[in-house]
Design a protein around this motif. Structure first.
Motif, PDB file in Angstrom:
ATOM      1  N   HIS A  54       7.673  -4.547   6.289  1.00 45.62           N
ATOM      2  CA  HIS A  54       8.341  -3.252   6.472  1.00 45.62           C
ATOM      3  C   HIS A  54       8.539  -2.902   7.937  1.00 45.62           C
ATOM      4  CE1 HIS A  54       6.436  -3.079   2.481  1.00 45.62           C
ATOM      5  NE2 HIS A  54       7.494  -2.372   2.143  1.00 45.62           N
ATOM      6  N   PHE A  55       7.569  -3.195   8.748  1.00 42.49           N
ATOM      7  CA  PHE A  55       7.637  -2.976  10.191  1.00 42.49           C
ATOM      8  C   PHE A  55       8.119  -1.572  10.562  1.00 42.49           C
ATOM      9  CE2 PHE A  55       7.683  -4.069  14.582  1.00 42.49           C
ATOM     10  CZ  PHE A  55       6.937  -5.232  14.675  1.00 42.49           C
ATOM     11  N   TYR A  56       7.590  -0.593   9.855  1.00 40.08           N
ATOM     12  CA  TYR A  56       7.840   0.794  10.246  1.00 40.08           C
ATOM     13  C   TYR A  56       7.249   1.022  11.626  1.00 40.08           C
ATOM     14  CZ  TYR A  56       3.987  -0.013   7.005  1.00 40.08           C
ATOM     15  OH  TYR A  56       2.970  -0.599   6.297  1.00 40.08           O
ATOM     16  N   LEU A  57       7.855   1.914  12.411  1.00 38.55           N
ATOM     17  CA  LEU A  57       7.368   2.130  13.778  1.00 38.55           C
ATOM     18  C   LEU A  57       6.014   2.822  13.787  1.00 38.55           C
ATOM     19  CD1 LEU A  57      10.630   3.079  15.689  1.00 38.55           C
ATOM     20  CD2 LEU A  57       9.489   0.862  15.506  1.00 38.55           C
ATOM     21  N   GLU A  58       5.784   3.696  12.804  1.00 43.22           N
ATOM     22  CA  GLU A  58       4.471   4.336  12.667  1.00 43.22           C
ATOM     23  C   GLU A  58       3.688   3.566  11.621  1.00 43.22           C
ATOM     24  OE1 GLU A  58       2.669   8.672  11.249  1.00 43.22           O
ATOM     25  OE2 GLU A  58       4.302   7.709  10.158  1.00 43.22           O
ATOM     26  N   SER A  59       2.535   3.037  11.999  1.00 44.25           N
ATOM     27  CA  SER A  59       1.715   2.319  11.020  1.00 44.25           C
ATOM     28  C   SER A  59       1.121   3.322  10.036  1.00 44.25           C
ATOM     29  CB  SER A  59       0.601   1.543  11.717  1.00 44.25           C
ATOM     30  OG  SER A  59      -0.319   2.437  12.319  1.00 44.25           O
ATOM     31  N   HIS A  60       0.394   2.813   9.057  1.00 47.38           N
ATOM     32  CA  HIS A  60      -0.279   3.707   8.127  1.00 47.38           C
ATOM     33  C   HIS A  60      -1.293   4.565   8.884  1.00 47.38           C
ATOM     34  CE1 HIS A  60       1.177   2.539   4.194  1.00 47.38           C
ATOM     35  NE2 HIS A  60       1.239   1.291   4.641  1.00 47.38           N
ATOM     36  N   VAL A  61      -1.440   5.800   8.442  1.00 44.28           N
ATOM     37  CA  VAL A  61      -2.400   6.703   9.066  1.00 44.28           C
ATOM     38  C   VAL A  61      -2.749   7.802   8.081  1.00 44.28           C
ATOM     39  CG1 VAL A  61      -0.527   8.042  10.132  1.00 44.28           C
ATOM     40  CG2 VAL A  61      -2.838   8.195  11.087  1.00 44.28           C
ATOM     41  N   ALA A  62      -3.995   8.199   8.092  1.00 45.48           N
ATOM     42  CA  ALA A  62      -4.448   9.294   7.233  1.00 45.48           C
ATOM     43  C   ALA A  62      -5.533  10.074   7.957  1.00 45.48           C
ATOM     44  CB  ALA A  62      -4.989   8.765   5.907  1.00 45.48           C
ATOM     45  N   LEU A  63      -5.493  11.385   7.827  1.00 47.91           N
ATOM     46  CA  LEU A  63      -6.505  12.278   8.392  1.00 47.91           C
ATOM     47  C   LEU A  63      -7.030  13.160   7.271  1.00 47.91           C
ATOM     48  CD1 LEU A  63      -8.002  13.737  10.740  1.00 47.91           C
ATOM     49  CD2 LEU A  63      -5.953  15.168  10.991  1.00 47.91           C
ATOM     50  N   ALA A  64      -8.306  13.048   6.975  1.00 46.69           N
ATOM     51  CA  ALA A  64      -8.918  13.823   5.896  1.00 46.69           C
ATOM     52  C   ALA A  64      -9.823  14.898   6.489  1.00 46.69           C
ATOM     53  CB  ALA A  64      -9.732  12.917   4.976  1.00 46.69           C
ATOM     54  N   ILE A  65      -9.647  16.129   6.005  1.00 46.40           N
ATOM     55  CA  ILE A  65     -10.424  17.263   6.496  1.00 46.40           C
ATOM     56  C   ILE A  65     -11.177  17.870   5.317  1.00 46.40           C
ATOM     57  CG2 ILE A  65     -10.325  19.497   7.665  1.00 46.40           C
ATOM     58  CD1 ILE A  65      -7.609  18.579   8.845  1.00 46.40           C
ATOM     59  N   PRO A  66     -12.510  17.823   5.325  1.00 47.64           N
ATOM     60  CA  PRO A  66     -13.263  18.329   4.178  1.00 47.64           C
ATOM     61  C   PRO A  66     -13.212  19.850   4.091  1.00 47.64           C
ATOM     62  CG  PRO A  66     -14.763  17.737   5.949  1.00 47.64           C
ATOM     63  CD  PRO A  66     -13.386  17.318   6.387  1.00 47.64           C
ATOM     64  N   GLY A  67     -13.211  20.357   2.867  1.00 46.72           N
ATOM     65  CA  GLY A  67     -13.265  21.795   2.636  1.00 46.72           C
ATOM     66  C   GLY A  67     -14.537  22.154   1.901  1.00 46.72           C
ATOM     67  N   GLN A  77       0.958   1.864  -0.548  1.00 47.87           N
ATOM     68  CA  GLN A  77       0.031   1.205   0.380  1.00 47.87           C
ATOM     69  C   GLN A  77      -0.800   2.171   1.208  1.00 47.87           C
ATOM     70  OE1 GLN A  77       0.014  -2.633   0.496  1.00 47.87           O
ATOM     71  NE2 GLN A  77       0.597  -1.721  -1.466  1.00 47.87           N
ATOM     72  N   GLY A  78      -0.396   3.423   1.284  1.00 49.77           N
ATOM     73  CA  GLY A  78      -1.189   4.407   2.027  1.00 49.77           C
ATOM     74  C   GLY A  78      -2.402   4.894   1.263  1.00 49.77           C
ATOM     75  N   ASN A  79      -2.488   4.555  -0.022  1.00 44.45           N
ATOM     76  CA  ASN A  79      -3.598   5.037  -0.841  1.00 44.45           C
ATOM     77  C   ASN A  79      -4.950   4.646  -0.261  1.00 44.45           C
ATOM     78  OD1 ASN A  79      -1.680   5.991  -2.621  1.00 44.45           O
ATOM     79  ND2 ASN A  79      -1.918   4.326  -4.094  1.00 44.45           N
ATOM     80  N   GLN A  80      -5.075   3.393   0.153  1.00 44.05           N
ATOM     81  CA  GLN A  80      -6.361   2.887   0.622  1.00 44.05           C
ATOM     82  C   GLN A  80      -6.867   3.658   1.837  1.00 44.05           C
ATOM     83  OE1 GLN A  80      -6.431  -1.244   2.055  1.00 44.05           O
ATOM     84  NE2 GLN A  80      -8.334  -1.504   0.903  1.00 44.05           N
ATOM     85  N   PHE A  81      -5.995   3.902   2.798  1.00 37.06           N
ATOM     86  CA  PHE A  81      -6.410   4.579   4.021  1.00 37.06           C
ATOM     87  C   PHE A  81      -6.753   6.039   3.748  1.00 37.06           C
ATOM     88  CE2 PHE A  81      -3.475   1.148   5.042  1.00 37.06           C
ATOM     89  CZ  PHE A  81      -4.292   0.373   5.867  1.00 37.06           C
ATOM     90  N   ALA A  82      -5.975   6.685   2.888  1.00 39.95           N
ATOM     91  CA  ALA A  82      -6.251   8.076   2.544  1.00 39.95           C
ATOM     92  C   ALA A  82      -7.564   8.206   1.795  1.00 39.95           C
ATOM     93  CB  ALA A  82      -5.099   8.639   1.712  1.00 39.95           C
ATOM     94  N   VAL A  83      -7.802   7.291   0.865  1.00 41.79           N
ATOM     95  CA  VAL A  83      -9.037   7.333   0.076  1.00 41.79           C
ATOM     96  C   VAL A  83     -10.261   7.102   0.954  1.00 41.79           C
ATOM     97  CG1 VAL A  83     -10.360   6.015  -1.622  1.00 41.79           C
ATOM     98  CG2 VAL A  83      -8.038   6.776  -2.171  1.00 41.79           C
ATOM     99  N   LEU A  84     -10.194   6.097   1.814  1.00 40.39           N
ATOM    100  CA  LEU A  84     -11.347   5.827   2.683  1.00 40.39           C
ATOM    101  C   LEU A  84     -11.628   6.990   3.623  1.00 40.39           C
ATOM    102  CD1 LEU A  84     -10.682   2.075   3.524  1.00 40.39           C
ATOM    103  CD2 LEU A  84     -12.600   2.989   2.199  1.00 40.39           C
ATOM    104  N   ALA A  85     -10.569   7.581   4.161  1.00 40.85           N
ATOM    105  CA  ALA A  85     -10.761   8.744   5.038  1.00 40.85           C
ATOM    106  C   ALA A  85     -11.387   9.894   4.257  1.00 40.85           C
ATOM    107  CB  ALA A  85      -9.433   9.172   5.642  1.00 40.85           C
TER     108      ALA A  85
END
Length: 780
Positions: free
Chosen positions: A187-200, A249-257
């Motif tokens: 895919h070579f998107y310019l922005e790689s996968h990224v996730a930021l999780a903030i607990p509530g 494919q973003g599921n893994q990064f979001a889940v781990l975060a």
């Protein structure tokens, strides 16, 4: 369109069908557009990194993470056992895609643990200190190896058939068989996968994710944490490219975060390095197509039989619908009187392949075009003549039924091709090229005109729905939120145009806000080219509801009939009185009129029965055609794309400027897939093309030297889509099949066009050179 016309039209109230600029274009070029990694981080934010394995297929005998955990700055290390409720993130719900490998490695680079540290650098360096002991198992990474080893299927295959292909092949005057290998694509998107999780508080968590499918991330995070979806809010303002790579494919990064954030009660961000992203995330499926075709001396096809085997990777992911769509497009623009198409989604010890622009359609289509090319060379004819004789006919002609038994009711491919053939001066140029090739010993040229017919809708019927939330505030400003995501394709701008047009206000009056599961629930992925179709209609529905209330209010307040009330540029006309829109809205507010609405839309007419291979999976078809001219160096295999002419159907364009950009971008990306972008795994199952240094996407210098792109301005969708427009995201991607076939003609010239070169893709200079040498030897 000249600049003065653009400037004049962009200020018109009610701007649907106008060439307005992308709402974030100026931010993209100035660097002020905020992506997730640009957002201010909450105090104490931690950073994650993947702990990746270095076997293609093995049992994990032991995993010593003591040095990892002892590294200064490391806060914790997550393994499969730390997943609170489930270790599975399979989008197909087959329980075959672990968040982290649990005792079994199934592809080289599969994450087996995750490091959470005070900085991204610390986390990445610590991850390399793991000591993992493996027991190696047999592995196969290629389609042919998978076939030879009797690899299992990752999902149920599909068969599409009509008539009796086997019998008609036997009866056909001419018959040929062949095989084509079609490469994958990063895919070579310019922005790689990224996730930021903030607990509530309690079980709540907010996740900012670079995803095309916020609801999918919401469900996966909830599933792994063991909390309901109402506890998880996912937000997306924009992505730096997606192309299908951010559908699952973003599921893994979001889940781990999210798991780390809830465990540590601190914000956690995951942003992999480009090498890690390319190694650990899926790509376009590559295919091996075996085909057999029966035809007559005119080149008219009697029967087609083809099998599409695909490298799917270690898990199902979206391979079922991707390989289905390949079969849906194996006919492209051609009627097959008798046909049998089968898919073979093979399990391999590679990363699980996933959605990519066209979603299997390009692979299916290029297989069909190879059949046309084979017939042309077998008969010594121009491939365009073979195309024309096999085009679908008009509705009711008896030549209007697809292999999946959907009637083609909106066929305009004859007109598209005829107009482009004339405007690009195809016949004269082809003759000139043949003459040139007879006298040029080294440089050879080729030209090809290829069509596109692409079905629009999700083949999973339930996904063809969308919601939108619209607020009109007291001052007349409008807030828009819908379920679609913006990845640079201009969806936000188009839907805002729809809303501005509905209320007849300037586009600057509409505020587009980040997609969030907290405002519009149960969203479908922004994929299948359906973003504008679905979300535009949902926004239109919300505006319709508000306008009806406002019309009722005006009729009562001004004591007049409803038909005397209309929305005109920046005003509401009541009888002969013009009331400025903000003033009118303020009066409606004080009269306690509800100025907010949720809109909804579901695509009509579609249905699909996979078990029988019959139905109407597509609401309509988008059409296009391209003429490409190339030059090759027969001593090196290097080539140039000299000229491209495109005529493409987007119906009545919602935004011609954005749509032309989509056609141009889709063409160049598709050209990269077919010519330069090569994925290569070594004998240990390692992906060796995992960075810009080893993987060649098209550069500015690779673009066609002359690039003429035109929209079919006379086209209008026969179906009731928003503004009678058509989808534009995916169909243009298949136009550069013309580049591949032009290269093929140039290669074929060294043997006097007597043999189909059978170029596999990507047609790199090496492959072109080998094909030239092969034909030269055959001629000798």
């Amino acid at each position: 369109m000249d600049k003065s016309t653009f400037e004049e039209r962009k200020t018109i109230a009610g701007p649907m069908h106008s060439p307005l600029r992308h709402d974030s274009a100026h931010k993209h070029v100035s660097g002020t557009a905020d992506y997730i990694d640009d957002m201010p981080e909450p105090a104490g934010t931690l950073h994650g990194a993947l702990g990746m394995t270095d076997r293609a297929h093995a049992e994990i005998v032991a995993m010593d993470l003591s040095e990892v955990e002892a590294t200064d700055g490391v806060v914790c290390v997550l393994t499969a056992k730390d997943m609170p409720h489930s270790n599975d993130i399979s989008p197909s719900h087959l329980d075959d895609e672990p968040v982290l490998a649990d005792g079994l490695v199934q592809f080289h680079g599969q994450p087996a643990f995750a490091v959470i540290a005070e900085s991204r650098d610390i986390a990445r360096r610590a991850a390399r200190k793991a000591k993992i002991t493996y027991r190696d198992l047999p592995h196969f990474t290629d389609i042919t190896d998978a076939l030879e080893n009797g690899a299992e299927l990752v999902t149920k295959p599909l068969t599409l058939q009509r008539g009796d292909a086997e019998a008609e092949l036997e009866l056909s005057p001419r018959r040929l068989t062949g095989r084509m290998r079609i490469g994958g694509q990063e895919h070579f998107y310019l922005e790689s996968h990224v996730a930021l999780a903030i607990p509530g508080e309690d079980d709540e968590i907010t996740v900012w994710s670079s995803t095309q499918h916020p609801s999918e991330v919401q469900h996966m995070v909830g599933h792994v944490l063991g909390v309901p979806s109402n506890a998880v809010t996912v937000q997306v303002r924009r992505m730096g490219g997606g192309f299908g790579g951010k559908e699952t494919q973003g599921n893994q990064f979001a889940v781990l975060a999210a798991v780390a954030a809830k465990k540590l009660n601190r914000a956690v961000k995951f942003r992999p390095d480009r090498d890690e992203d390319m190694t650990a995330t899926g790509k376009r499926h590559d295919f091996l197509v075996d085909y057999e075709v029966g035809f007559d001396d005119e080149g008219r096809i009697h029967a087609v039989k083809a099998n599409y085997a695909a490298r799917c990777g270690y898990s199902s992911d979206l391979s079922g619908p991707v390989t289905d769509r390949a079969l849906f497009h194996a006919d492209n623009s051609y009627f097959y009187p008798h046909v049998k198409l089968t898919s073979q989604p093979l399990k391999t010890h590679t990363v699980s392949n996933t959605a990519y622009r066209g979603f299997g359609g390009p692979q299916g289509m290029i297989g069909g075009e190879r059949i046309i090319e084979e017939i042309a060379y077998a008969l010594g004819k121009d491939p365009l003549d073979i195309r024309k004789v096999n085009f679908y006919g008009e509705k009711g002609s008896g030549r209007d039924l697809t292999p999946y038994h959907q009637q083609v009711q909106d066929n305009i491919i004859h007109r598209i091709v005829s107009e482009l053939e004339a405007s690009a001066d195809y016949q004269a140029r082809r003759k000139a090229i043949i003459d040139f090739n007879t006298t040029s010993p080294v440089i050879r040229k080729g030209i090809a005109l290829t069509p596109v017919k692409f079905g629009i809708s999700f083949t999973m019927t339930a996904f063809n729905q969308a919601g939108a939330l619209v607020h009109v505030y007291q001052d007349g400003s409008i807030h828009l939120n819908h379920g679609g995501t913006e990845m640079g394709q201009g969806l936000y701008t188009k839907v805002a145009q729809v809303l501005a047009d509905s209320f007849q206000v300037d586009i600057t009056n509409v505020k587009i806000t980040a997609t969030t599961t907290g405002k519009v629930p149960n969203t479908s992925a922004t994929a299948a080219s359906s973003g504008s179709d679905l979300n535009g209609m949902a926004a239109y529905d919300a505006a319709r509801q508000i306008k009806e209330r406002l019309t009722d209010f005006a009729a009562e307040r001004w004591q007049t009939e409803r038909e005397n009330i209309s929305f005109v540029p920046n005003h509401v006309k009541i009888g002969e009185e013009l009331v400025p829109f903000p003033d009118f809205i303020r009066q409606a507010y004080f009269a306690r009129i509800q100025l907010s609405a949720t809109g909804f839309y579901k695509t009509p007419k579609i249905h699909w029965d996979r078990n029988t291979g019959r139905g109407t999976p597509f609401y309509y078809f988008a059409y296009g055609a391209a003429v490409s001219e190339v030059s090759i160096d027969t001593l090196t295999g290097e080539y140039m794309v000299d000229r491209v002419d495109v005529l493409h159907d987007v119906g009545k364009s919602l935004n011609p400027a954005i749509d032309i950009g989509q056609v141009e971008g889709g063409f160049v990306q598709g050209m990269g897939w077919l010519t330069t972008e090569e994925l290569w795994w070594d004998d240990k199952g390692r992906l060796r093309t995992h960075a810009p240094s080893t993987y060649k996407i098209p550069l500015a210098s690779d673009r066609p030297k002359i690039f003429n792109v035109k929209l079919a301005e006379w086209a209008e969708n026969a179906e009731m889509t928003i503004g009678r427009s058509k989808a534009v995201g995916e169909p243009p991607f298949m136009l550069p099949i013309s580049v591949l076939e032009a290269l093929s003609m140039a290669v074929a010239s060294v043997a006097d066009y007597r043999e189909c070169p059978r170029l596999d893709t990507p047609a790199t200079p090496e492959r072109v050179l080998m094909a030239v040498e092969r034909l030269r030897k055959a001629k000798a």
